[in-house]
Design an enzyme around this catalytic site. Structure first.
Site, PDB file in Angstrom:
ATOM      1  N   ARG A 254       0.505   9.389  14.451  1.00 24.37           N
ATOM      2  CA  ARG A 254      -0.068   9.882  13.193  1.00 24.37           C
ATOM      3  C   ARG A 254      -0.899  11.120  13.489  1.00 24.37           C
ATOM      4  O   ARG A 254      -1.896  11.052  14.209  1.00 24.37           O
ATOM      5  CB  ARG A 254      -0.930   8.764  12.603  1.00 24.37           C
ATOM      6  CG  ARG A 254      -1.545   8.952  11.279  1.00 24.37           C
ATOM      7  CD  ARG A 254      -0.621   8.994  10.098  1.00 24.37           C
ATOM      8  NE  ARG A 254       0.300   7.909   9.863  1.00 24.37           N
ATOM      9  CZ  ARG A 254      -0.013   6.671   9.478  1.00 24.37           C
ATOM     10  NH1 ARG A 254      -1.246   6.305   9.359  1.00 24.37           N
ATOM     11  NH2 ARG A 254       0.924   5.802   9.206  1.00 24.37           N
TER      12      ARG A 254
ATOM     13  N   GLY B 294      -2.018  -0.062  23.178  1.00 20.41           N
ATOM     14  CA  GLY B 294      -2.985   0.965  22.760  1.00 20.41           C
ATOM     15  C   GLY B 294      -2.440   2.381  22.868  1.00 20.41           C
ATOM     16  O   GLY B 294      -3.196   3.348  22.722  1.00 20.41           O
TER      17      GLY B 294
ATOM     18  N   PHE C 217     -14.034  -1.712  16.474  1.00 25.75           N
ATOM     19  CA  PHE C 217     -14.405  -1.400  17.865  1.00 25.75           C
ATOM     20  C   PHE C 217     -15.920  -1.222  17.995  1.00 25.75           C
ATOM     21  O   PHE C 217     -16.534  -1.683  18.958  1.00 25.75           O
ATOM     22  CB  PHE C 217     -13.687  -0.127  18.347  1.00 25.75           C
ATOM     23  CG  PHE C 217     -12.186  -0.279  18.527  1.00 25.75           C
ATOM     24  CD1 PHE C 217     -11.564  -1.524  18.448  1.00 25.75           C
ATOM     25  CD2 PHE C 217     -11.384   0.844  18.772  1.00 25.75           C
ATOM     26  CE1 PHE C 217     -10.177  -1.650  18.618  1.00 25.75           C
ATOM     27  CE2 PHE C 217     -10.011   0.725  18.950  1.00 25.75           C
ATOM     28  CZ  PHE C 217      -9.409  -0.520  18.869  1.00 25.75           C
TER      29      PHE C 217
ATOM     30  N   GLY D  55      -1.478  -4.081  20.929  1.00 28.03           N
ATOM     31  CA  GLY D  55      -0.373  -3.664  21.803  1.00 28.03           C
ATOM     32  C   GLY D  55      -0.923  -3.097  23.107  1.00 28.03           C
ATOM     33  O   GLY D  55      -1.936  -3.578  23.626  1.00 28.03           O
TER      34      GLY D  55
ATOM     35  N   TYR E  59       0.838  -1.209   0.000  1.00 28.90           N
ATOM     36  CA  TYR E  59       0.000   0.000   0.000  1.00 28.90           C
ATOM     37  C   TYR E  59       0.872   1.258   0.000  1.00 28.90           C
ATOM     38  O   TYR E  59       0.716   2.142  -0.837  1.00 28.90           O
ATOM     39  CB  TYR E  59      -0.894  -0.040   1.235  1.00 28.90           C
ATOM     40  CG  TYR E  59      -1.875   1.103   1.355  1.00 28.90           C
ATOM     41  CD1 TYR E  59      -2.926   1.242   0.459  1.00 28.90           C
ATOM     42  CD2 TYR E  59      -1.782   2.025   2.400  1.00 28.90           C
ATOM     43  CE1 TYR E  59      -3.859   2.267   0.593  1.00 28.90           C
ATOM     44  CE2 TYR E  59      -2.712   3.043   2.545  1.00 28.90           C
ATOM     45  CZ  TYR E  59      -3.751   3.166   1.644  1.00 28.90           C
ATOM     46  OH  TYR E  59      -4.670   4.183   1.784  1.00 28.90           O
TER      47      TYR E  59
HETATM   48  P1  NAD Z   1     -12.579   1.285   0.256  1.00 29.70           P
HETATM   49  O1  NAD Z   1     -11.906  -0.028   0.232  1.00 29.70           O
HETATM   50  O2  NAD Z   1     -13.871   1.407   0.951  1.00 29.70           O
HETATM   51  O3  NAD Z   1     -12.797   1.835  -1.227  1.00 29.70           O
HETATM   52  C1  NAD Z   1     -11.920   1.543  -2.279  1.00 29.70           C
HETATM   53  C2  NAD Z   1     -12.753   1.260  -3.505  1.00 29.70           C
HETATM   54  O4  NAD Z   1     -11.878   1.011  -4.616  1.00 29.70           O
HETATM   55  C3  NAD Z   1     -13.637   0.021  -3.355  1.00 29.70           C
HETATM   56  O5  NAD Z   1     -14.943   0.298  -3.779  1.00 29.70           O
HETATM   57  C4  NAD Z   1     -12.959  -1.006  -4.255  1.00 29.70           C
HETATM   58  O6  NAD Z   1     -13.850  -1.970  -4.755  1.00 29.70           O
HETATM   59  C5  NAD Z   1     -12.355  -0.117  -5.317  1.00 29.70           C
HETATM   60  N1  NAD Z   1     -11.219  -0.726  -6.008  1.00 29.70           N
HETATM   61  C6  NAD Z   1     -10.115  -1.268  -5.466  1.00 29.70           C
HETATM   62  N2  NAD Z   1      -9.293  -1.704  -6.432  1.00 29.70           N
HETATM   63  C7  NAD Z   1      -9.903  -1.426  -7.614  1.00 29.70           C
HETATM   64  C8  NAD Z   1      -9.561  -1.629  -8.969  1.00 29.70           C
HETATM   65  N3  NAD Z   1      -8.402  -2.223  -9.325  1.00 29.70           N
HETATM   66  N4  NAD Z   1     -10.419  -1.220  -9.930  1.00 29.70           N
HETATM   67  C9  NAD Z   1     -11.582  -0.622  -9.604  1.00 29.70           C
HETATM   68  N5  NAD Z   1     -11.963  -0.399  -8.332  1.00 29.70           N
HETATM   69  C10 NAD Z   1     -11.127  -0.801  -7.348  1.00 29.70           C
HETATM   70  O7  NAD Z   1     -11.504   2.325   0.849  1.00 29.70           O
HETATM   71  P2  NAD Z   1     -11.702   3.824   1.281  1.00 29.70           P
HETATM   72  O8  NAD Z   1     -11.436   3.913   2.734  1.00 29.70           O
HETATM   73  O9  NAD Z   1     -12.956   4.371   0.740  1.00 29.70           O
HETATM   74  O10 NAD Z   1     -10.471   4.508   0.539  1.00 29.70           O
HETATM   75  C11 NAD Z   1     -10.643   5.161  -0.705  1.00 29.70           C
HETATM   76  C12 NAD Z   1      -9.336   5.796  -1.139  1.00 29.70           C
HETATM   77  O11 NAD Z   1      -8.935   6.772  -0.173  1.00 29.70           O
HETATM   78  C13 NAD Z   1      -8.197   4.819  -1.307  1.00 29.70           C
HETATM   79  O12 NAD Z   1      -7.433   5.177  -2.436  1.00 29.70           O
HETATM   80  C14 NAD Z   1      -7.388   5.024  -0.054  1.00 29.70           C
HETATM   81  O13 NAD Z   1      -6.029   4.736  -0.280  1.00 29.70           O
HETATM   82  C15 NAD Z   1      -7.618   6.485   0.229  1.00 29.70           C
HETATM   83  N6  NAD Z   1      -7.452   6.751   1.659  1.00 29.70           N
HETATM   84  C16 NAD Z   1      -8.423   6.383   2.544  1.00 29.70           C
HETATM   85  C17 NAD Z   1      -8.216   6.605   3.902  1.00 29.70           C
HETATM   86  C18 NAD Z   1      -9.249   6.207   4.917  1.00 29.70           C
HETATM   87  O14 NAD Z   1      -8.986   6.360   6.115  1.00 29.70           O
HETATM   88  N7  NAD Z   1     -10.416   5.755   4.544  1.00 29.70           N
HETATM   89  C19 NAD Z   1      -7.026   7.202   4.344  1.00 29.70           C
HETATM   90  C20 NAD Z   1      -6.064   7.518   3.414  1.00 29.70           C
HETATM   91  C21 NAD Z   1      -6.278   7.316   2.069  1.00 29.70           C
HETATM   92  N1  UDP Z   2      -6.140  -1.434  15.823  1.00 27.71           N
HETATM   93  C1  UDP Z   2      -6.488  -2.034  17.030  1.00 27.71           C
HETATM   94  N2  UDP Z   2      -7.447  -2.990  17.014  1.00 27.71           N
HETATM   95  C2  UDP Z   2      -8.111  -3.370  15.890  1.00 27.71           C
HETATM   96  C3  UDP Z   2      -7.786  -2.719  14.670  1.00 27.71           C
HETATM   97  C4  UDP Z   2      -6.786  -1.758  14.665  1.00 27.71           C
HETATM   98  O1  UDP Z   2      -5.937  -1.698  18.074  1.00 27.71           O
HETATM   99  O2  UDP Z   2      -8.971  -4.260  15.977  1.00 27.71           O
HETATM  100  C5  UDP Z   2      -5.074  -0.439  15.839  1.00 27.71           C
HETATM  101  C6  UDP Z   2      -3.998  -0.659  14.772  1.00 27.71           C
HETATM  102  O3  UDP Z   2      -3.032  -1.563  15.226  1.00 27.71           O
HETATM  103  C7  UDP Z   2      -3.467   0.746  14.617  1.00 27.71           C
HETATM  104  C8  UDP Z   2      -4.681   1.626  14.857  1.00 27.71           C
HETATM  105  O4  UDP Z   2      -5.633   0.814  15.551  1.00 27.71           O
HETATM  106  O5  UDP Z   2      -2.506   1.021  15.600  1.00 27.71           O
HETATM  107  C9  UDP Z   2      -5.340   2.128  13.580  1.00 27.71           C
HETATM  108  O6  UDP Z   2      -5.540   1.018  12.740  1.00 27.71           O
HETATM  109  P1  UDP Z   2      -6.370   1.136  11.396  1.00 27.71           P
HETATM  110  O7  UDP Z   2      -6.282  -0.198  10.722  1.00 27.71           O
HETATM  111  O8  UDP Z   2      -7.720   1.686  11.675  1.00 27.71           O
HETATM  112  O9  UDP Z   2      -5.620   2.255  10.556  1.00 27.71           O
HETATM  113  P2  UDP Z   2      -4.071   2.438  10.128  1.00 27.71           P
HETATM  114  O10 UDP Z   2      -3.217   1.504  10.904  1.00 27.71           O
HETATM  115  O11 UDP Z   2      -4.049   2.160   8.668  1.00 27.71           O
HETATM  116  O12 UDP Z   2      -3.788   3.849  10.474  1.00 27.71           O
END
Ligand code: NAD
Ligand code: UDP
Length: 343
Positions: free
Chosen positions: A284, A216, A200, A214, A154
């Site tokens: 973060r 937390g 959660f 961990g 990723y």
């Molecule tokens: P999500 O998994 O809910 O949505 C991603 C969507 O992309 C899904 O509908 C999935 O089916 C589609 N997808 C994946 N691979 C594909 C492909 N090859 N072709 C067509 N469709 C495809 O995730 P999200 O949380 O909605 O995230 C959306 C975007 O925002 C992502 O690019 C993610 O990296 C970015 N983002 C999200 C967060 C967050 O906290 N939600 C944080 C940082 C970045």
């Molecule tokens: N996390 C947790 N329990 C869970 C899922 C996630 O304690 O059941 C923790 C995880 O290890 C991380 C934080 O929550 O430290 C955020 O995780 P998340 O997957 O939501 O986002 P990301 O790690 O991508 O920021």
């Protein structure tokens, strides 16, 4: 809806538009009068997320994998590239798909924008900062990413996607903007996507142990989805190139998040401390100075309000999937806990 460069967004493509963030973005674009073409292969999203738009003549759903060349007929003013698995659980299950969505998918989405003369927005991520040594994270920080670790598919795909986007802008004159989204939460997250908020909430509502990784003490800064989408739209409407952090600077420990969710759910579920995943970042928090300055954007939804709205949505799904206790048949049903349906 128009961009600062004066271009009106009459029709937008949202890759990943059937996902969590993408479906909310599609809603807001439709609210603003823009037609929306959602391109999604349902890898981690689902048709349910956009079912309410199915009968809308201003909405089209194209089922396609953006890692393969794809096209959209007709004029397009903006391409929002969100297609990619986003939760650590999802990208561990789909490692090659994640690399391809960030690499091939970004190239194909850029090529579509190029053919249409459209503005291109890349939904990048705070994960480009890895396990950060600079806190809070500012856009000028290059990050601390393990290129072969469990999150590398990723993180590195998104870093490559940023390089690809910047290259198209610098060398080929594309109109692009990169936004780095920080942890976003809200309705339409999948209950079992493995991220902390839906996990959660699902556990607290079911009275199951809340799995804190961990001790937390690691932190995250959580942004409600409406705020994130407002930031994405502000960036698309601007003439900025980015990268621009979009997130909520209110930082909290994961232990504190678990406590808040438990309290807001009025749950007595116990905490269970489970092993931390590899390369889980310790800290973060976004520095959003640039977003405030150049976009006039900052988040407005505080954590308790956003969590309450999210919990309401999850609770309604639990209620909808529970057996009807008023019917005789349900009386004989086993007293199972609430079940949540995966797409
Ligand atoms: P999500 O998994 O809910 O949505 C991603 C969507 O992309 C899904 O509908 C999935 O089916 C589609 N997808 C994946 N691979 C594909 C492909 N090859 N072709 C067509 N469709 C495809 O995730 P999200 O949380 O909605 O995230 C959306 C975007 O925002 C992502 O690019 C993610 O990296 C970015 N983002 C999200 C967060 C967050 O906290 N939600 C944080 C940082 C970045
Ligand atoms: N996390 C947790 N329990 C869970 C899922 C996630 O304690 O059941 C923790 C995880 O290890 C991380 C934080 O929550 O430290 C955020 O995780 P998340 O997957 O939501 O986002 P990301 O790690 O991508 O920021």
């Amino acid at each position: 809806m128009s961009t600062a460069a004066g271009r009106e967004i009459r029709r937008a493509v949202v890759t990943g538009g059937a996902g969590f963030v993408g479906s909310h973005l599609a809603d807001r674009l439709r609210d603003g009068g823009a037609a929306v073409v959602c391109v999604d292969n349902f890898l981690t999203g689902c048709a349910d997320n956009v079912a309410h738009l199915a009968a809308d003549p201003g909405f089209e759903l194209v089922v396609a994998d953006v890692a393969e060349p794809f096209d959209v007929a007709g004029p397009v003013d903006a391409v929002f590239h969100l297609a990619s698995p986003a939760s650590p659980h999802d990208y561990a299950r789909h490692p090659l798909e994640t690399l391809k969505a960030g690499a091939h998918g970004t190239l194909h989405a850029l090529e579509l924008a190029g053919r249409k003369g459209a503005r291109f927005l890349l939904a990048s991520t705070s994960e480009v900062y890895g396990d950060p040594k600079v806190h809070p994270q500012v856009e000028s920080y290059w990050g601390n990413v393990n290129p072969i670790g469990p999150r590398s598919q990723y993180d590195e795909a998104k870093r490559f996607a940023e390089a690809l986007t910047a290259t198209h802008r610098e060398h080929f004159g594309f109109d692009t903007v990169i936004v780095r989204l920080f942890n976003t939460y809200g309705p339409r997250m999948r209950p079992a996507d493995g991220r902390a908020v839906p996990t959660f909430i699902t556990q607290a509502l079911a009275g199951r142990p809340i799995t804190v990784a961990g001790d937390g003490q690691q932190t995250r800064s959580l942004c409600y989805v409406d705020d994130t989408v407002a930031g994405i739209l502000a960036a698309a409407r601007s003439a900025e190139a980015g990268p621009i952090n979009i997130g909520n600077p209110e930082e909290l420990t994961i232990r504190k998040l678990a406590d808040r969710v438990r309290e807001l759910c009025r749950s007595t579920a116990p905490m269970e401390f489970v092993p931390r995943p590899g390369d889980d970042p310790d800290l973060r928090r976004p520095d959003i100075g640039r977003a405030v300055e150049v976009l006039g954007w900052s988040p407005v939804v505080d954590l308790d309000k956003g969590l309450a709205a999210t919990i309401d949505w999850f609770a309604a799904r639990v209620a909808a999937s529970a057996p009807d206790r008023t019917s005789p048949a349900a009386d004989q049903a086993p007293a199972a806990g609430p079940t949540l349906i995966e797409p």
